[in-house]
Write a protein that holds these residues in place. Sequence first.
Motif, PDB file in Angstrom:
ATOM      1  N   PRO A  11      69.592  47.834 -52.868  1.00 55.17           N
ATOM      2  CA  PRO A  11      68.869  48.047 -51.610  1.00 55.17           C
ATOM      3  C   PRO A  11      69.107  49.421 -50.987  1.00 55.17           C
ATOM      4  O   PRO A  11      69.835  50.261 -51.524  1.00 55.17           O
ATOM      5  CB  PRO A  11      69.431  46.934 -50.720  1.00 55.17           C
ATOM      6  CG  PRO A  11      70.848  46.822 -51.169  1.00 55.17           C
ATOM      7  CD  PRO A  11      70.834  47.075 -52.653  1.00 55.17           C
ATOM      8  N   ASP A  12      68.520  49.600 -49.801  1.00 52.17           N
ATOM      9  CA  ASP A  12      68.670  50.854 -49.054  1.00 52.17           C
ATOM     10  C   ASP A  12      70.134  51.216 -48.829  1.00 52.17           C
ATOM     11  O   ASP A  12      70.492  52.396 -48.826  1.00 52.17           O
ATOM     12  CB  ASP A  12      67.974  50.737 -47.696  1.00 52.17           C
ATOM     13  CG  ASP A  12      66.461  50.737 -47.820  1.00 52.17           C
ATOM     14  OD1 ASP A  12      65.948  51.500 -48.659  1.00 52.17           O
ATOM     15  OD2 ASP A  12      65.801  49.986 -47.083  1.00 52.17           O
ATOM     16  N   PHE A  13      70.975  50.204 -48.604  1.00 53.63           N
ATOM     17  CA  PHE A  13      72.380  50.473 -48.313  1.00 53.63           C
ATOM     18  C   PHE A  13      73.048  51.283 -49.419  1.00 53.63           C
ATOM     19  O   PHE A  13      73.941  52.075 -49.168  1.00 53.63           O
ATOM     20  CB  PHE A  13      73.147  49.155 -48.122  1.00 53.63           C
ATOM     21  CG  PHE A  13      74.585  49.353 -47.734  1.00 53.63           C
ATOM     22  CD1 PHE A  13      74.928  49.616 -46.418  1.00 53.63           C
ATOM     23  CD2 PHE A  13      75.601  49.301 -48.677  1.00 53.63           C
ATOM     24  CE1 PHE A  13      76.249  49.828 -46.046  1.00 53.63           C
ATOM     25  CE2 PHE A  13      76.917  49.507 -48.329  1.00 53.63           C
ATOM     26  CZ  PHE A  13      77.250  49.765 -47.010  1.00 53.63           C
ATOM     27  N   ALA A  14      72.606  51.098 -50.659  1.00 53.27           N
ATOM     28  CA  ALA A  14      73.232  51.771 -51.798  1.00 53.27           C
ATOM     29  C   ALA A  14      72.698  53.180 -52.034  1.00 53.27           C
ATOM     30  O   ALA A  14      73.307  53.965 -52.768  1.00 53.27           O
ATOM     31  CB  ALA A  14      73.021  50.931 -53.061  1.00 53.27           C
ATOM     32  N   VAL A  15      71.577  53.513 -51.422  1.00 50.69           N
ATOM     33  CA  VAL A  15      70.922  54.795 -51.695  1.00 50.69           C
ATOM     34  C   VAL A  15      71.793  55.980 -51.302  1.00 50.69           C
ATOM     35  O   VAL A  15      71.887  56.971 -52.033  1.00 50.69           O
ATOM     36  CB  VAL A  15      69.560  54.853 -50.973  1.00 50.69           C
ATOM     37  CG1 VAL A  15      68.985  56.273 -51.019  1.00 50.69           C
ATOM     38  CG2 VAL A  15      68.582  53.874 -51.609  1.00 50.69           C
ATOM     39  N   GLY A  16      72.451  55.905 -50.148  1.00 50.23           N
ATOM     40  CA  GLY A  16      73.288  57.014 -49.695  1.00 50.23           C
ATOM     41  C   GLY A  16      74.422  57.322 -50.655  1.00 50.23           C
ATOM     42  O   GLY A  16      74.754  58.490 -50.896  1.00 50.23           O
ATOM     43  N   THR A  17      75.017  56.290 -51.214  1.00 53.40           N
ATOM     44  CA  THR A  17      76.116  56.497 -52.154  1.00 53.40           C
ATOM     45  C   THR A  17      75.613  57.118 -53.453  1.00 53.40           C
ATOM     46  O   THR A  17      76.241  58.018 -54.019  1.00 53.40           O
ATOM     47  CB  THR A  17      76.824  55.160 -52.448  1.00 53.40           C
ATOM     48  OG1 THR A  17      77.239  54.566 -51.212  1.00 53.40           O
ATOM     49  CG2 THR A  17      78.055  55.390 -53.314  1.00 53.40           C
ATOM     50  N   LEU A  18      74.461  56.643 -53.936  1.00 52.42           N
ATOM     51  CA  LEU A  18      73.884  57.251 -55.138  1.00 52.42           C
ATOM     52  C   LEU A  18      73.546  58.714 -54.874  1.00 52.42           C
ATOM     53  O   LEU A  18      73.793  59.581 -55.727  1.00 52.42           O
ATOM     54  CB  LEU A  18      72.638  56.486 -55.576  1.00 52.42           C
ATOM     55  CG  LEU A  18      71.881  57.068 -56.782  1.00 52.42           C
ATOM     56  CD1 LEU A  18      72.800  57.186 -57.996  1.00 52.42           C
ATOM     57  CD2 LEU A  18      70.664  56.218 -57.101  1.00 52.42           C
ATOM     58  N   ARG A  19      72.987  59.013 -53.704  1.00 55.35           N
ATOM     59  CA  ARG A  19      72.662  60.386 -53.363  1.00 55.35           C
ATOM     60  C   ARG A  19      73.917  61.257 -53.350  1.00 55.35           C
ATOM     61  O   ARG A  19      73.904  62.394 -53.835  1.00 55.35           O
ATOM     62  CB  ARG A  19      71.961  60.423 -52.003  1.00 55.35           C
ATOM     63  CG  ARG A  19      71.787  61.825 -51.400  1.00 55.35           C
ATOM     64  CD  ARG A  19      71.009  62.765 -52.291  1.00 55.35           C
ATOM     65  NE  ARG A  19      69.630  62.321 -52.468  1.00 55.35           N
ATOM     66  CZ  ARG A  19      68.807  62.878 -53.347  1.00 55.35           C
ATOM     67  NH1 ARG A  19      69.232  63.862 -54.139  1.00 55.35           N
ATOM     68  NH2 ARG A  19      67.571  62.439 -53.456  1.00 55.35           N
ATOM     69  N   ALA A  20      75.010  60.729 -52.806  1.00 55.81           N
ATOM     70  CA  ALA A  20      76.258  61.492 -52.762  1.00 55.81           C
ATOM     71  C   ALA A  20      76.757  61.807 -54.169  1.00 55.81           C
ATOM     72  O   ALA A  20      77.267  62.907 -54.437  1.00 55.81           O
ATOM     73  CB  ALA A  20      77.315  60.715 -51.976  1.00 55.81           C
ATOM     74  N   LEU A  21      76.614  60.849 -55.084  1.00 53.23           N
ATOM     75  CA  LEU A  21      77.023  61.081 -56.470  1.00 53.23           C
ATOM     76  C   LEU A  21      76.134  62.130 -57.145  1.00 53.23           C
ATOM     77  O   LEU A  21      76.617  63.008 -57.864  1.00 53.23           O
ATOM     78  CB  LEU A  21      76.970  59.771 -57.258  1.00 53.23           C
ATOM     79  CG  LEU A  21      78.117  58.789 -57.032  1.00 53.23           C
ATOM     80  CD1 LEU A  21      77.780  57.441 -57.644  1.00 53.23           C
ATOM     81  CD2 LEU A  21      79.410  59.329 -57.611  1.00 53.23           C
ATOM     82  N   ILE A  22      74.833  62.034 -56.904  1.00 49.81           N
ATOM     83  CA  ILE A  22      73.901  62.993 -57.493  1.00 49.81           C
ATOM     84  C   ILE A  22      74.185  64.407 -56.990  1.00 49.81           C
ATOM     85  O   ILE A  22      74.142  65.385 -57.751  1.00 49.81           O
ATOM     86  CB  ILE A  22      72.445  62.584 -57.170  1.00 49.81           C
ATOM     87  CG1 ILE A  22      72.083  61.283 -57.897  1.00 49.81           C
ATOM     88  CG2 ILE A  22      71.466  63.690 -57.563  1.00 49.81           C
ATOM     89  CD1 ILE A  22      70.757  60.688 -57.464  1.00 49.81           C
TER      90      ILE A  22
END
Length: 321
Positions: A11-22
């Motif tokens: 979900p949306d909640f996980a997007v920020g963490t993926l963005r930080a990794l990218i």
Amino acid sequence: MIKNVVFMGTPDFAVGTLRALIDSDKYHVQAVFTQPDKPKGRGKAVQMTPVKELALAAGIPVYQPVKIREPQWVEVLTQLAPDAIVVVAFGQMIPRSILELPAWGCINVHASLLPMYRGAAPIQWAVINGDRESGVTTMRMDEGLDTGDMILKEVVPLAEDETGGSLFDRLSRTGAGLLIRTLDEISAGTATYEKQPAKSPTPYAAMLTKKDGAIDWTKSAKEIECLVRGLNPWPSAYTKYRGKMLKIWAAEVEMQDSDPNQTDHVCAPGCAAVVTKNVLKIQTGSGLLSVKELQPEGKKRMEVDAFLRGYPVECGECFQE
């Protein structure tokens, strides 16, 4: 040292963490695993998960297993051979065969101060229960449900007007930063792992359903006001008015004057105690709930004065079945 990671989230909640990794120059996201696409909205058009949208935009391979524990997906992960797997609101239990696959384990970002609020809806329940603070915990996953060894925590105080939606956004940002710090400490060999107690001090944070939004007017005004905030924006708190659903989006608590000469109308819980052209106060089991924003069935959200112009509520009229 951690370099290559696989990301699992939906979900949306996980997007920020993926963005930080990218965006990090330290870690390489080899692949993303997310839940299958599902039909959504009135038209039932199939929509990609928020995590999938970001992964595709970043050119990252995406896998969408119906069941991650099936041998074919274990084989895919074995071939990828990640140093670590990052899991954020993935939506499936991770089997031992995958938990033990990466050298540094599966690292989870959980939206509570573990061991509090293990389960699927820790954010909303923290608001519903009137907590003064929440936070994020990173942990090394085991086969239990949010029972793995804790690594880092960050406390997030709750505002007086905190909603489930606003806390969701704040904890998502906090979790992204905390995950990078966690991976940095693991890579540097400075991470510490704290075992959780067997029992959580709070009830299981079960997934919410629309039924959870039904207001019980015999509860206190404070409890109902917390429910209203916790279920905003989904699934929303609601009552019935003249046989139709009425959602309540914002309200304030007003304790009643103990003076026997008070002018407030005394009535049963769930009934209008005070009504003016721009004020609607509903009696609860303890105190009054002053409604600020609401939404009649089939209508848009509106301020209470607009509602009262279209729906002339009478003092003593009840908001329930």
